[in-house]
Design an enzyme around this catalytic site. Sequence first.
Site, PDB file in Angstrom:
ATOM      1  N   TYR B  92      32.900  11.259  22.947  1.00 36.54           N
ATOM      2  CA  TYR B  92      32.903  10.486  21.708  1.00 36.54           C
ATOM      3  C   TYR B  92      32.917   8.976  21.947  1.00 36.54           C
ATOM      4  O   TYR B  92      33.148   8.208  21.039  1.00 36.54           O
ATOM      5  CB  TYR B  92      34.090  10.900  20.841  1.00 36.54           C
ATOM      6  CG  TYR B  92      34.027  12.355  20.406  1.00 36.54           C
ATOM      7  CD1 TYR B  92      33.245  12.732  19.313  1.00 36.54           C
ATOM      8  CD2 TYR B  92      34.711  13.349  21.087  1.00 36.54           C
ATOM      9  CE1 TYR B  92      33.165  14.060  18.917  1.00 36.54           C
ATOM     10  CE2 TYR B  92      34.633  14.678  20.698  1.00 36.54           C
ATOM     11  CZ  TYR B  92      33.863  15.034  19.612  1.00 36.54           C
ATOM     12  OH  TYR B  92      33.784  16.353  19.220  1.00 36.54           O
ATOM     13  N   TYR B 468      33.935  16.492  11.852  1.00 30.22           N
ATOM     14  CA  TYR B 468      35.373  16.200  11.803  1.00 30.22           C
ATOM     15  C   TYR B 468      35.738  15.018  12.680  1.00 30.22           C
ATOM     16  O   TYR B 468      36.816  14.447  12.536  1.00 30.22           O
ATOM     17  CB  TYR B 468      36.188  17.445  12.171  1.00 30.22           C
ATOM     18  CG  TYR B 468      36.467  17.650  13.641  1.00 30.22           C
ATOM     19  CD1 TYR B 468      35.499  18.177  14.488  1.00 30.22           C
ATOM     20  CD2 TYR B 468      37.705  17.321  14.197  1.00 30.22           C
ATOM     21  CE1 TYR B 468      35.756  18.375  15.827  1.00 30.22           C
ATOM     22  CE2 TYR B 468      37.970  17.520  15.539  1.00 30.22           C
ATOM     23  CZ  TYR B 468      36.997  18.039  16.354  1.00 30.22           C
ATOM     24  OH  TYR B 468      37.244  18.226  17.691  1.00 30.22           O
ATOM     25  N   ARG B 469      34.920  14.637  13.578  1.00 34.85           N
ATOM     26  CA  ARG B 469      35.025  13.373  14.307  1.00 34.85           C
ATOM     27  C   ARG B 469      33.676  13.123  14.938  1.00 34.85           C
ATOM     28  O   ARG B 469      32.838  14.025  15.006  1.00 34.85           O
ATOM     29  CB  ARG B 469      36.126  13.361  15.357  1.00 34.85           C
ATOM     30  CG  ARG B 469      35.991  14.352  16.483  1.00 34.85           C
ATOM     31  CD  ARG B 469      37.073  14.095  17.541  1.00 34.85           C
ATOM     32  NE  ARG B 469      37.360  15.273  18.319  1.00 34.85           N
ATOM     33  CZ  ARG B 469      38.189  15.293  19.365  1.00 34.85           C
ATOM     34  NH1 ARG B 469      38.801  14.197  19.736  1.00 34.85           N
ATOM     35  NH2 ARG B 469      38.423  16.410  20.026  1.00 34.85           N
TER      36      ARG B 469
END
Lengths: 193, 521
Positions: B92, B468-469
Amino acid sequence: MTTRRKFLDGIVGASAVVPFAVAAASAAAPASGRNPLAAPLFLWDTAVAASFGEVGQRIHGGVHLNVALQDTAWMHKAELLLRSGAHHSVVVVGRSATVFVVNQLLGAHWRVAAEGVHDRGAMGEHLLSGAAPVLSRMASSRQNFSDPYYYAGLLAAQTAFVPGPWSEVKIRTNAWSRSEFVSMLAIPRWSKV
Amino acid sequence: MDSVYPQGISVSDFNSFIKELQALVGQNYVFTDPTWDIPSYNDQYAMLDKSLTQASGAVAPANVKEVQGVLAIATKYKVPLWTISTGKNFAYGGPAPRKAGYVVLDLKRMNRILEVNEKYAYAVVEPGVNYFDLYNHLRAIGSKLWIDPAAPGWGGVLGNLVDHGAGYTPYGDHLLMQCGMEVVLADGTVTQTSMGALPNSKTTHLYKYGLGPWTDGIFTQSNFGVVTKIGIWLMPDPQGYSPFMVTFPNEDALHDIIEKVRPLALNMVIPNAATAVEMLWDTAVLKTKRDYYSGTGPLPESVRKTICQDLQIGRWNFYAAVYGPQKIRDANMEIIRDSLGAIPGAKFYFKDDRKGDIGWEYRKNLMAGIPNMTEFCVMNWIPSGAHADFSPISPVTGSDAVAQYALIKDRCNKAGFDYIGEMLVGFRSMHHIFCLMFNSSDNDEKKRAYDLFGDIVMAAAAAGYGEYRTNLDFMDKVAGTYGWNNGAQQKLRQKMKDILDPAGILSPGKMGIWPSAKVEA
């Protein structure tokens, strides 16, 4: 060791709260007759060959750890060795994920001086990138590229250079295996060059 | 690498800013060297040029007082900070900031395990504690408590939790298991949340909600404050644990797997993250693509079949566990066998089966709360393997699972990538984790990966699935998909941002939340 070096080694956290179960002394001992304070540290992915062990020790001496991501016991040993100040170079040969993990353990105390990609396309091609003087010296010893053990020793010997722009060089030898491996040479950030 | 500076800050002011930081935390803990310091804070798996998210510096405070000091100095000079704990969330964006020029607020030095309470089964940790640290500490003090690690285990306990991370034991919803939080606000105010706000509270880490609005949540996946301490509930030794794996030979078994698992998860017959894994994820842990295929593009169907036979895995492989005393486990396993065993071709494996299979070993360890690094082997699938994870949430139905699988796999294959993914079933929803793997030394491949990711974000949102992210490069885009009623939710967050951080110094752009003065076009 200065606090800055400890931090950049990335070991402040673990050492502060958890005593390492494994002492550095449990790492493989250097070959007899060699000064461990001037020894290279080899981190050898067991995917390349089962062990650096006897062959590597006989050729190069130094201190070695066999590493594999599925058994993390080596990570604690490696962190201790990396911050011990006892090694003039760190050489890693292995699969890309393993070398990536080691790179993340180094912290900024160590400078990455050269990286290699080996057996690209299973054709025995070695693509090296790094400080130009390092690559120049290595390219003149192409016979050492034919075998990962000898190649590791060649990398470990490249500890003195004048920092400069990075360059690339390709060398073709016999293939080490059907798999692609990568390598990395790191030297202490505070090395005299 | 050349030095970069925060946008709108003169070199002179930046140098003064750095000097004040050095006076505060010491020269050893302020980092600005673009050659030897800053690369540690790069996005190692960047799909775009790394310079786009290159930090101008980093500062590592040792305690709350120093955090307060850093925030005061950043406010004075209007320098944007980017808060990280251990910075290992590489899928991420890792430790890299949202924009070039930010200064990383590195909390790695705040690494104390402040409390382990065996009676009430919780721990209190600072941001620099990772899963290996906590696990080793518990074992060292003779604790019987389990942790719930992320895979891989070098992630930070606090960082993973505030990023809504998940694990594989019954305590796998990390935010659900959080209780008690200490936060430093942008103006330097230190606040305890919920029960911790009661002076001399006896229940700071026992009851989550306190009185009034539950404020802990606004400090997760956000930029409203700096979380410096959390309480985390730990799982008591369940007195028994039986992991199992079920292989399914047919690709279309996915529908039935999810339909069968939903009631098992809802009723807590399976209490942990029930995970359906597509065969390539399991394969990549053990093998490289070149071991089976020397062509370009996605792996052909025929090769997938060969691999399944070779590794004795299914097209879908299901992992879960039952916990508790033997009688309870036996009763639950009987229900599970009856249910999943009815799917054609289902084959069960148990704890002592599949000797030497490191894929099964690490799954067993994760479900028992033992941190490890084995899953990182997936990165060996292709040369110079890097990844960005696309992670939409869906209802737990077979049709949704199949729809998501098709939506992503088709686009993925057309773009020349392998589908590598898994679906984790929780109590009411399902996380679909698509691991978009690309060669980090191939610029063309990185560009295609970036384009594919953006395409999937929009296609999934159009089908009703939100992430969700998300990855650093897609925070604005994904936040933009949550646009109901003209983006009312994001506007609310922006109002909160402007009130809590009027100078806009804390992680501008985190999950699409910008201070109004810096709103992206």
